[in-house]
Design a protein around this motif. Structure first.
Motif, PDB file in Angstrom:
ATOM      1  N   UNK A 216      54.277   7.769  33.819  1.00 21.08           N
ATOM      2  CA  UNK A 216      54.995   8.096  35.203  1.00 21.08           C
ATOM      3  C   UNK A 216      55.231   9.179  35.737  1.00 21.08           C
ATOM      4  N   UNK A 217      55.322  10.393  34.625  1.00 27.81           N
ATOM      5  CA  UNK A 217      55.695  11.779  34.922  1.00 27.81           C
ATOM      6  C   UNK A 217      54.449  12.034  35.704  1.00 27.81           C
ATOM      7  N   UNK A 218      53.213  11.838  34.784  1.00 26.93           N
ATOM      8  CA  UNK A 218      51.923  12.295  35.420  1.00 26.93           C
ATOM      9  C   UNK A 218      51.486  11.626  36.984  1.00 26.93           C
ATOM     10  N   UNK A 219      51.668  10.313  36.719  1.00 25.37           N
ATOM     11  CA  UNK A 219      51.721   9.699  38.098  1.00 25.37           C
ATOM     12  C   UNK A 219      52.353  10.091  39.409  1.00 25.37           C
ATOM     13  N   UNK A 220      53.874  10.496  39.141  1.00 27.04           N
ATOM     14  CA  UNK A 220      54.569  11.192  40.055  1.00 27.04           C
ATOM     15  C   UNK A 220      53.911  12.562  40.355  1.00 27.04           C
ATOM     16  N   UNK A 221      53.626  13.195  39.404  1.00 27.36           N
ATOM     17  CA  UNK A 221      53.271  14.605  39.672  1.00 27.36           C
ATOM     18  C   UNK A 221      51.815  14.720  40.563  1.00 27.36           C
ATOM     19  N   UNK A 222      50.996  13.950  40.023  1.00 26.58           N
ATOM     20  CA  UNK A 222      49.678  13.855  40.970  1.00 26.58           C
ATOM     21  C   UNK A 222      49.907  13.284  42.335  1.00 26.58           C
ATOM     22  N   UNK A 223      50.808  12.302  42.623  1.00 24.81           N
ATOM     23  CA  UNK A 223      51.226  11.849  43.696  1.00 24.81           C
ATOM     24  C   UNK A 223      51.792  13.148  44.698  1.00 24.81           C
ATOM     25  N   UNK A 224      52.637  13.826  43.907  1.00 27.73           N
ATOM     26  CA  UNK A 224      53.289  14.806  44.580  1.00 27.73           C
ATOM     27  C   UNK A 224      52.388  15.901  44.999  1.00 27.73           C
ATOM     28  N   UNK A 225      51.235  16.213  44.357  1.00 27.57           N
ATOM     29  CA  UNK A 225      50.370  17.268  44.647  1.00 27.57           C
ATOM     30  C   UNK A 225      49.421  16.979  45.504  1.00 27.57           C
ATOM     31  N   UNK A 226      49.136  15.670  45.569  1.00 24.44           N
ATOM     32  CA  UNK A 226      47.841  15.037  46.504  1.00 24.44           C
ATOM     33  C   UNK A 226      48.034  14.189  47.579  1.00 24.44           C
ATOM     34  N   UNK A 227      49.537  13.550  47.658  1.00 30.16           N
ATOM     35  CA  UNK A 227      49.601  12.445  48.629  1.00 30.16           C
ATOM     36  C   UNK A 227      48.990  11.148  48.328  1.00 30.16           C
ATOM     37  N   UNK A 228      48.454  10.976  47.176  1.00 27.17           N
ATOM     38  CA  UNK A 228      47.835   9.737  46.761  1.00 27.17           C
ATOM     39  C   UNK A 228      48.487   8.890  45.801  1.00 27.17           C
ATOM     40  N   UNK A 229      48.704   7.807  46.482  1.00 31.04           N
ATOM     41  CA  UNK A 229      49.381   6.809  45.456  1.00 31.04           C
ATOM     42  C   UNK A 229      48.421   6.162  44.373  1.00 31.04           C
TER      43      UNK A 229
END
Length: 351
Positions: A216-229
């Motif tokens: 979840x931390x990784x998923x949240x971080x990637x979404x934060x950086x890319x805007x991709x869900x």
């Protein structure tokens, strides 16, 4: 989507072909291909959003990865139904500790009736997902299609919907004791273990809680950086190619990654298609994004484990625990958006 799409001859033909393809190559292999297309599609969309260059607007994620070509509600659902049908017909002649109808990693080749059954349930999954999206149910229509298709194939082929009495739904002790099923104890079917965890190395509550927080931390971080869900979801699904290859102890995490990324983007008051890294960073501190990701990733993991105990471990065919978890977490995000807790629902449909 319009209701007319439910009966579009062209779409039904494509959904039939998608389900038959899932049967031919196998449910899980088709899903890994969908994950690859998600990664490609999300990177393409990110370039579209963040560059001034004229790039053709092609929705690779929506039309290919989640459409009738490789969409899990079509290809995976068709493949899972086909292997359940093949097991019922006695076509599967391999040795396995698990019920043969749960072998979603194997392809089924080109037997006409098996392909046809995959195609029929590809249409079933397409109908469920299309109807859900058309009516704007506040949840993931693709995941609902996967779950609904699995329940349908169990009913049609005469399998039990859950496989045991309500009092035993969460009971994993027979597996842990490696007991042999006895009359009146737990269900025994097709020579398999009496209780079969979806993943024998990933079923303890504390383990899936911690794994969900990490993913979840990784998923949240990637979404934060890319805007991709969906980018972390796609990466998690591509990893499942290792499961197909027989690599031991590979965790399944896409049902943890997706709600984590979605919750982070739902916390930003902007349309999903307009989200850029700068937009997200101005609206949400990274610390909050990581916390949201950990919370919803953990929830996705716990709900996946609950689903595997209720719908998989005691039953005879594959009902996908991650899909059931995504139905629940996407519904929660939709409800929170409707209640005003989240300023948006990201990609989750709202009425």
């Amino acid at each position: 989507m319009a209701f007319a799409e439910l009966w579009s001859v062209e779409m039904l033909a494509a959904a039939f072909a998608g389900g038959a393809f899932g049967a031919a190559v196998g449910a899980l292999p088709s899903f890994t291909l969908a994950g690859l297309m998600v990664v490609v599609g999300e990177l393409y969309a990110l370039i579209q959003r963040t560059t001034d260059a004229a790039i053709p607007a092609v929705d690779i994620t929506g039309s290919i990865a989640f459409g009738v070509v490789l969409g899990p509600h079509v290809a995976f659902g068709g493949g899972a139904a086909a292997v359940a049908y093949a097991a019922k017909r006695g076509y599967l002649d391999f040795d396995s500790d698990y019920h043969r109808a749960k072998e979603v990693t194997r392809g089924l080749g080109s037997k006409p009736d098996v392909l046809a059954m995959g195609g029929v349930f590809g249409i079933v999954g397409y109908w469920i997902a299309t109807l859900s999206a058309t009516l704007a149910f506040p949840l993931d229509p693709v995941a609902l299609g996967v779950v609904g298709s699995a329940l349908a194939h169990r009913a049609v082929f005469g399998y039990s919907l859950v496989g045991t009495t309500p009092k035993r739904l969460l009971d994993m002790s027979p597996f842990e004791r490696r007991q042999t099923a006895e009359a009146g104890d737990v269900i025994q079917t097709d020579g398999g273990l009496p209780v079969e965890p979806w993943l024998p190395y990933q079923y303890r509550w504390t383990n899936v809680l911690l794994l969900g927080a990490v993913v979840g931390v990784l998923g949240g971080y990637v979404a934060y950086l890319t805007g991709s869900a969906f980018l972390t979801f796609g990466i998690s699904v591509v990893v499942l190619s290792l499961v197909c290859a027989g690599v031991p102890d590979i965790p399944v995490t896409h049902h943890m990654a997706l709600p984590a990324s979605t919750a982070v983007l739902a916390a930003v008051d902007a349309p999903l298609g307009s989200l850029t890294p700068a937009t997200i960073a101005s609206a949400l501190p990274l610390s909050e994004a990581l916390l949201l990701g950990a919370l919803f990733g953990s929830l996705g993991g716990l709900l996946g484990e609950l689903a595997q105990r209720v719908f998989f471990a005691h039953a005879d065919t594959h009902l996908d625990p991650p899909a059931a978890s995504i139905v629940a977490t996407s519904f929660l995000i939709g409800v929170l958006a409707l209640a005003g807790v989240f300023p948006s629902a990201a990609w989750v449909p709202l009425p």
